[in-house]
Design an enzyme around this catalytic site. Structure first.
Site, PDB file in Angstrom:
ATOM      1  N   GLU A 178       0.817  -1.212   0.000  1.00 34.47           N
ATOM      2  CA  GLU A 178       0.000   0.000   0.000  1.00 34.47           C
ATOM      3  C   GLU A 178       0.850   1.260   0.000  1.00 34.47           C
ATOM      4  O   GLU A 178       0.518   2.254  -0.662  1.00 34.47           O
ATOM      5  CB  GLU A 178      -0.936   0.009   1.220  1.00 34.47           C
ATOM      6  CG  GLU A 178      -1.988  -1.095   1.211  1.00 34.47           C
ATOM      7  CD  GLU A 178      -1.446  -2.469   1.620  1.00 34.47           C
ATOM      8  OE1 GLU A 178      -0.310  -2.533   2.141  1.00 34.47           O
ATOM      9  OE2 GLU A 178      -2.145  -3.483   1.422  1.00 34.47           O
ATOM     10  N   PHE A 233      -6.100  -0.268   5.608  1.00 39.07           N
ATOM     11  CA  PHE A 233      -4.731  -0.207   5.080  1.00 39.07           C
ATOM     12  C   PHE A 233      -4.439   1.171   4.487  1.00 39.07           C
ATOM     13  O   PHE A 233      -3.337   1.691   4.612  1.00 39.07           O
ATOM     14  CB  PHE A 233      -4.512  -1.308   4.043  1.00 39.07           C
ATOM     15  CG  PHE A 233      -4.924  -2.677   4.539  1.00 39.07           C
ATOM     16  CD1 PHE A 233      -4.631  -3.069   5.842  1.00 39.07           C
ATOM     17  CD2 PHE A 233      -5.623  -3.558   3.738  1.00 39.07           C
ATOM     18  CE1 PHE A 233      -5.024  -4.312   6.324  1.00 39.07           C
ATOM     19  CE2 PHE A 233      -6.021  -4.793   4.205  1.00 39.07           C
ATOM     20  CZ  PHE A 233      -5.721  -5.188   5.500  1.00 39.07           C
ATOM     21  N   ARG A 243     -18.583  -1.420   0.180  1.00 41.24           N
ATOM     22  CA  ARG A 243     -18.478  -2.236  -1.036  1.00 41.24           C
ATOM     23  C   ARG A 243     -19.813  -2.814  -1.462  1.00 41.24           C
ATOM     24  O   ARG A 243     -20.081  -3.001  -2.625  1.00 41.24           O
ATOM     25  CB  ARG A 243     -17.499  -3.400  -0.799  1.00 41.24           C
ATOM     26  CG  ARG A 243     -16.050  -3.025  -1.005  1.00 41.24           C
ATOM     27  CD  ARG A 243     -15.181  -4.250  -1.089  1.00 41.24           C
ATOM     28  NE  ARG A 243     -15.162  -5.010   0.140  1.00 41.24           N
ATOM     29  CZ  ARG A 243     -15.011  -6.332   0.208  1.00 41.24           C
ATOM     30  NH1 ARG A 243     -14.883  -7.039  -0.899  1.00 41.24           N
ATOM     31  NH2 ARG A 243     -14.992  -6.948   1.375  1.00 41.24           N
TER      32      ARG A 243
END
Lengths: 284, 321
Positions: B62, B87, B171
């Site tokens: 990341e 993250f 999501r």
């Protein structure tokens, strides 16, 4: 094969290296202390890059066709500031203002304040990823710009450097030419005593880079030839040039010593250092 | 512009996200998509299929992804970079801060699975702090879109506007709040309900907006009048709407799927105490880690249900002088 440098060109580059060192240490001494050691070890690669390798225009620092340089070891900005001032990106007087209130020249390279700086750096480990992103953009757009990246050896203890080291070969970034200023010292002492980097050439090679390991990373001729080789190599890999350098090169009080990272520089010490650096310059 | 009846969105948020990326890629030739090995999870493989050369799956790195995105943006690209919100915020903060914001780059950061919507990924993947971390970074724009209509509008705004922006994104399921084509304004709350002479204002974000609307219906049955602001932009915060709410309704409830320590409640409190102190109640996560569970179970565990909202409103009103 690339054209050989003439003796005059070589002399000019050598002189430029020592000029960079002199102006960098003057710049640091104006404030009283700063990152002398790394600025001295990195001076030669900057001299070569700004003598004949990089495309740039001091009158138009944002010129789209310029090559980019990311000085990821951003604390060595004094050497880059000196280089840029000597090349006319901004007035030499600015060098007297580093780290003073309201200055254009903070201790760590800043792209928003300094004409000619392509990326801000200072939080170690981050510049490589940005350089890789730039190189990727140029490749996608089929642009000829090269991206140069200068990492430190201590900096390479950061994990992000190795994320980037995986990423760049994956994307065949052969327009990325990176250097490690491998001067063997970091703030707290010798790298080997703190977190040894070992054979950096072998490491990058294993990560998929086209690696050249220069025994004398302060030799402008060797650096020039390595860059030319990197530019013309056809492996499709990003290039890594390991510069085995000497931290603090040129000022014997700190050269190769553990006090070299960011010493105080008094007026008397400056005189001493300048005299030494000048003798190197004059010897060319 | 507000739908008459609350219903689940017909499409998952991630599918709408990918559709919109493909749409925007057509009008924005510099747009690129970056991910850190979560394209499958985020449903962006159709973008990869259509624009392979404009997609960079960086692998599980990341920090490097954010740096690469910065480099791309400084060479003229418009990168949308996605990973889970945990993250993006916790792992890559310094890269976002220094390579991105400090250097004035142009990266659109997408952190998915906000708060309890991480569900069975559990405590390691449940971001209760992502927006707070981003809020501490100067000059970032920070957004939580409420439904697909808003998501699509926000993504268009992000593609058109230079700067470092963070969007946390559910999501999967969301509730449709806005009619298709509704326009929004960054930094301006949407008044989704405003009863005459409201007794209290609920300032909500994300999945808490639909909850608040349901709570308002229950409260109306008891004679309690509620104003609801959808505060989808957390930064810059709509101070004007907050101050107006404090002055006109005399009590505020903030409802967020995030910790109250650094979240929307904290942001609203800062504006309220400086301008128009009134009783406030904060619905959100109170100094706890995440855990696995269904959305319903987790909402109960962390006090994010409709009933919790009703109770908080009553507490806030009871504290009015």
């Amino acid at each position: 094969m690339t054209e050989k440098l003439t003796d005059d060109q070589i002399k000019e580059m050598r002189r430029f290296s020592w000029r960079i060192r002199m102006e960098a240490i003057k710049c640091i001494a104006e404030f009283g202390l700063g990152h002398v050691g790394g600025s001295m070890s990195v001076a030669d690669v900057l001299s070569v890059l700004y003598s004949d390798e990089m495309k740039y225009d001091p009158a138009n620092p944002q010129w789209e066709e310029r090559d980019r340089l990311v000085l990821s070891k951003g604390h060595c900005a004094p050497a880059l500031y000196a280089t840029l001032a000597l090349k006319g990106f901004f007035p030499m007087e600015w060098l007297k203002t580093m780290n003073k209130n309201g200055t254009h020249l903070p201790s760590h390279a800043d792209r928003l304040l300094v004409p000619g700086i392509d990326m801000s750096a200072g939080s170690l480990g981050q510049g490589g990823s940005v350089a890789a992103g730039m190189a990727l953009a140029f490749k996608l757009d089929k642009k000829p710009n090269n991206v140069y990246l200068i990492l430190g050896d201590g900096e390479s203890q950061e994990g992000q450097v190795w994320e980037m080291a995986l990423f760049a070969p994956q994307h065949h970034l052969d327009n990325l030419i990176a250097f490690v200023d491998y001067n063997k010292l970091q703030l707290d002492g010798f790298c080997d005593d703190i977190c040894a980097m070992g054979d950096m050439a072998a490491k990058f090679e294993d990560f998929g880079w086209f690696v050249q390991n220069l025994e004398d990373g302060n030799d402008v001729v060797a650096i020039h030839e390595a860059i030319e080789t990197a530019k013309t190599q056809t492996t499709g890999k990003p290039s890594m040039i390991i510069l085995n350098t000497i931290k603090g090169l040129g000022w014997s009080e700190i050269q190769g010593k553990t006090n070299s990272h960011a010493p105080a520089v008094s007026h008397e010490q400056l005189e001493e250092a300048l005299a030494e650096l000048q003798s190197h310059y004059d010897a060319i | 512009m507000i739908v008459k009846e609350l219903k689940p969105e017909a499409q998952e948020m991630r599918a709408a996200f990918c559709d919109r990326l493909i749409e925007l890629a057509e009008t924005h030739p510099e747009l690129m998509v970056l991910d850190a090995d979560l394209m499958g999870a985020m449903g962006t493989k159709p973008f990869l299929a259509k624009y392979p050369e404009r997609t960079v799956d960086c692998g599980i790195q990341e920090a490097n992804m954010v740096g690469v995105a910065v480099g791309l943006s400084l060479a003229g690209k418009i990168p949308f970079a996605h990973t889970f919100a945990t993250f993006m915020s916790r792992r890559a903060t310094d890269q976002i801060f220094i390579s991105g914001a400090y250097s004035k780059a142009n990266v659109k950061l997408i952190g998915s699975d906000p708060g309890i919507t991480a569900k069975t990924n559990g405590g390691t993947h449940m971001p209760f702090e992502d927006m707070g971390i981003m809020r501490g970074i100067p000059q970032m724009t920070i957004i939580e879109p409420t439904d697909i209509t808003m998501l699509k509008w926000v993504m268009g705004w992000m593609a058109d506007n230079y700067g470092m922006q963070y969007m946390r994104l559910v999501r999967r399921e969301s509730t449709k709040i806005y009619e298709d084509g509704t326009e929004f304004e960054i930094g301006k709350a949407v008044t989704v309900r405003d009863d005459a002479d409201a007794d209290v204002t609920i300032i909500a974000s994300g999945l808490c907006v639909a909850n608040s609307m349901k709570a308002a219906d229950i409260l109306a049955g008891e004679g309690i009048r509620v104003r609801i602001l959808d505060m989808f932009t957390w930064k810059p915060l709509d101070d004007e709407a907050v101050i107006k709410a404090a002055k006109e309704t005399g009590a505020i409830v903030v409802a967020e799927n995030h910790n109250i320590t650094t979240g929307l409640g904290a942001a609203v409190s800062e504006t309220v105490v400086s301008n128009a102190p009134v009783p406030m109640e904060l619905i959100g996560i109170h100094d706890r880690f995440g855990q696995v569970g269904s959305l319903e179970y987790l909402a109960e565990q962390y006090g994010l249900t409709v009933e919790d909202t009703v109770a908080a409103v009553k507490r806030a009103i009871a504290r009015k002088g």
